[in-house]
Design a protein around this motif. Sequence first.
Motif, PDB file in Angstrom:
ATOM      1  N   ALA A 118      44.426  53.178  45.633  1.00 51.17           N
ATOM      2  CA  ALA A 118      43.123  53.535  46.185  1.00 51.17           C
ATOM      3  C   ALA A 118      42.027  53.225  45.183  1.00 51.17           C
ATOM      4  N   ALA A 119      40.858  52.916  45.723  1.00 56.31           N
ATOM      5  CA  ALA A 119      39.645  52.746  44.927  1.00 56.31           C
ATOM      6  C   ALA A 119      38.546  53.389  45.760  1.00 56.31           C
ATOM      7  N   PRO A 120      37.378  53.646  45.173  1.00 56.85           N
ATOM      8  CA  PRO A 120      36.325  54.242  45.988  1.00 56.85           C
ATOM      9  C   PRO A 120      36.029  53.353  47.207  1.00 56.85           C
ATOM     10  N   GLY A 121      36.184  53.911  48.414  1.00 50.84           N
ATOM     11  CA  GLY A 121      35.865  53.173  49.628  1.00 50.84           C
ATOM     12  C   GLY A 121      36.960  52.260  50.144  1.00 50.84           C
ATOM     13  N   ARG A 122      38.133  52.239  49.502  1.00 49.94           N
ATOM     14  CA  ARG A 122      39.231  51.401  50.006  1.00 49.94           C
ATOM     15  C   ARG A 122      40.572  52.023  49.676  1.00 49.94           C
TER      16      ARG A 122
END
Length: 239
Positions: A22-26
């Motif tokens: 995960a990453a911010p927004g994805r």
Amino acid sequence: MAVYLCHQFPDLHQHEANVLDAAPGRVLLDRSALHPGGGGQVSDTGWIEHAGGVVAIAGVETVDDAVWHVLTESVELAAAPVVVLVDAERRARVAQLHTDSHILNAIVFERFPGTLVTGAQINDDGTGRMDFDLTEIDNDVLRSLDGAVNEIIRRQVEVRSTYVDAAQADAVAGLVRSLSVAPPPTPDGQLRIIDIDGIDRQACGGTHLSNTGQSLPLRITKVESKGKRNRRIRFALDG
Ligand SMILES: [Zn+2]
């Protein structure tokens, strides 16, 4: 992902999954029933229920075979089980337009023998377009083709998906046309074939109806000349 979960289970609109990355927004999930789009068809959208609430999925992006879900907020999901929900209404709208575009393609191919599709776009707002390599045909003739499409919708023709050997598909003329959503061959070299009984048969990895009768009527809204050899047929679901 060579085999889409949504091909195996077309009616799967809700399931559990695990967050792999995960990453911010994805977020990268271990499984997803969302169609990733391609070949002019928009990807599915939906929602993810996670420990912190519900976040909407704006679309799907495939990067180096990894299928990332792009979120509408910049939240970063924890590595934990989540629930994936597919926007089934939007999926159905796109599947209608996509199936109708196969029918339109088959009618143009039959009436103006050998005509090739040079582009296609299926939107989530109930509209789409197809470009054909056509020169001599009057635009009014093309505009009236929706009658023939709607006749096939009314006849409630069965739409089946099957698999053939990819090497064999190469040998069957017309089976792989440019309309196709880049068909994903399975690990053992099989190609997915969409067969609209007696109307159209071609390799396609997109989302389709199981019967043409499930589509609203189609209306051709505009025919434009795009360059010397290219006609753009714009259409919309009527209802
Ligand atoms: Zn298709």
